[in-house]
Design a protein around this motif. Structure first.
Motif, PDB file in Angstrom:
ATOM      1  N   TRP A 152       0.162   8.255   7.696  1.00  0.00           N
ATOM      2  CA  TRP A 152      -0.706   7.277   6.924  1.00  0.00           C
ATOM      3  C   TRP A 152      -1.145   5.982   6.651  1.00  0.00           C
ATOM      4  O   TRP A 152      -0.262   6.285   5.397  1.00  0.00           O
ATOM      5  N   ASN A 153      -1.626   5.589   6.306  1.00  0.00           N
ATOM      6  CA  ASN A 153      -1.150   3.939   5.954  1.00  0.00           C
ATOM      7  C   ASN A 153      -1.800   2.906   5.105  1.00  0.00           C
ATOM      8  O   ASN A 153      -2.757   2.821   6.420  1.00  0.00           O
ATOM      9  N   ASN A 154      -1.966   2.289   4.980  1.00  0.00           N
ATOM     10  CA  ASN A 154      -3.629   0.724   4.007  1.00  0.00           C
ATOM     11  C   ASN A 154      -2.577   0.237   3.415  1.00  0.00           C
ATOM     12  O   ASN A 154      -3.375  -0.836   2.527  1.00  0.00           O
TER      13      ASN A 154
ATOM     14  N   ASN B  20      -6.490  -4.212   7.872  1.00  0.00           N
ATOM     15  CA  ASN B  20      -5.834  -3.083   7.713  1.00  0.00           C
ATOM     16  C   ASN B  20      -4.225  -2.317   8.115  1.00  0.00           C
ATOM     17  O   ASN B  20      -4.887  -2.229  10.265  1.00  0.00           O
TER      18      ASN B  20
ATOM     19  N   GLY C 150       0.527  -0.858   0.119  1.00  0.00           N
ATOM     20  CA  GLY C 150       0.175  -0.126  -0.071  1.00  0.00           C
ATOM     21  C   GLY C 150       0.648   0.740   0.008  1.00  0.00           C
ATOM     22  O   GLY C 150       2.602   0.868   0.169  1.00  0.00           O
TER      23      GLY C 150
ATOM     24  N   GLU D 125      -3.248  -3.943   3.598  1.00  0.00           N
ATOM     25  CA  GLU D 125      -4.199  -4.533   3.665  1.00  0.00           C
ATOM     26  C   GLU D 125      -3.958  -6.130   2.953  1.00  0.00           C
ATOM     27  O   GLU D 125      -3.226  -6.476   2.287  1.00  0.00           O
TER      28      GLU D 125
ATOM     29  N   GLY E 193      -2.892  -0.410   9.647  1.00  0.00           N
ATOM     30  CA  GLY E 193      -3.573   1.760   9.801  1.00  0.00           C
ATOM     31  C   GLY E 193      -2.173   2.581   9.793  1.00  0.00           C
ATOM     32  O   GLY E 193      -1.137   2.155  10.201  1.00  0.00           O
TER      33      GLY E 193
END
Length: 183
Positions: free
Chosen positions: A59-61, A76, A31, A63, A78
């Motif tokens: 801020w991380n995504n 996730n 991500g 998944e 996060g």
């Protein structure tokens, strides 16, 4: 200095249970990561060596998902905050450094009220920074985060299954710093 950063992250998660009867290893995901950071560096007198402290928020995504028949779990890795230190050397106008930090992340999943308890870990990384204008520099960092084993929770209580997760994250990011002072 204060700054912003952004890049790509890749993670690998291992799921195990308390009795040790199963293990799912290599649940991969990738991500984007972006964030803000700030810190202070001090140069040793009459030396090219410097050391400093820093903190930031990402801020991380990242998944990953598991499908078993009609059931699907999506989780996730996060947002996270971190605090740490770095040390390095000046090579001409460039800074080359190594870093370490403590990090705590938030997690979310597709199953209502299912989360991981306080995922915390440690960063190890390297970086380089080069001034591009007065009090402005650009750089690149590579950071590996090893989260400690965390237990899945339903609401505020541990899951009856005793399932744990352990995650490794590798992030490569570009940085833009705004510096205050002469160093």
């Amino acid at each position: 200095y204060l700054g912003v950063h952004g890049g790509q992250s890749i993670s690998k998660t291992e799921l195990t249970n308390t009795p040790g009867t199963f293990s799912l290893n290599g649940l991969g995901s990738s991500g984007y990561v972006g964030g803000v950071h700030g810190g202070v560096d001090l140069r040793l007198p009459n030396s090219a060596v410097f050391a400093g402290l820093f903190a930031g928020y990402d801020w991380n995504n990242d998944e990953f998902s598991i499908t078993a028949g009609s059931a699907k779990l999506t989780a996730n890795v996060g947002n996270s905050w971190y605090v740490g230190g770095r040390a390095g050397v000046l090579v001409g106008p460039a800074k080359l450094y190594a870093l370490t930090a403590f990090r705590e992340a938030s997690w979310s999943s597709s199953i209502k009220n299912l989360s991981l308890a306080d995922p915390k870990g440690f960063d190890l990384g390297i970086g380089a920074e080069l001034p591009i204008a007065k009090n402005v520099s650009i750089g690149v960092e590579g950071i590996r985060t090893q989260y400690q084993k965390s237990e899945f929770m339903f609401g505020a209580t541990p899951a009856a299954t005793g399932i744990h997760a352990e995650t490794d994250v590798l992030s490569v990011m570009a940085r833009l710093n705004f510096q205050f002072g002469n160093f």
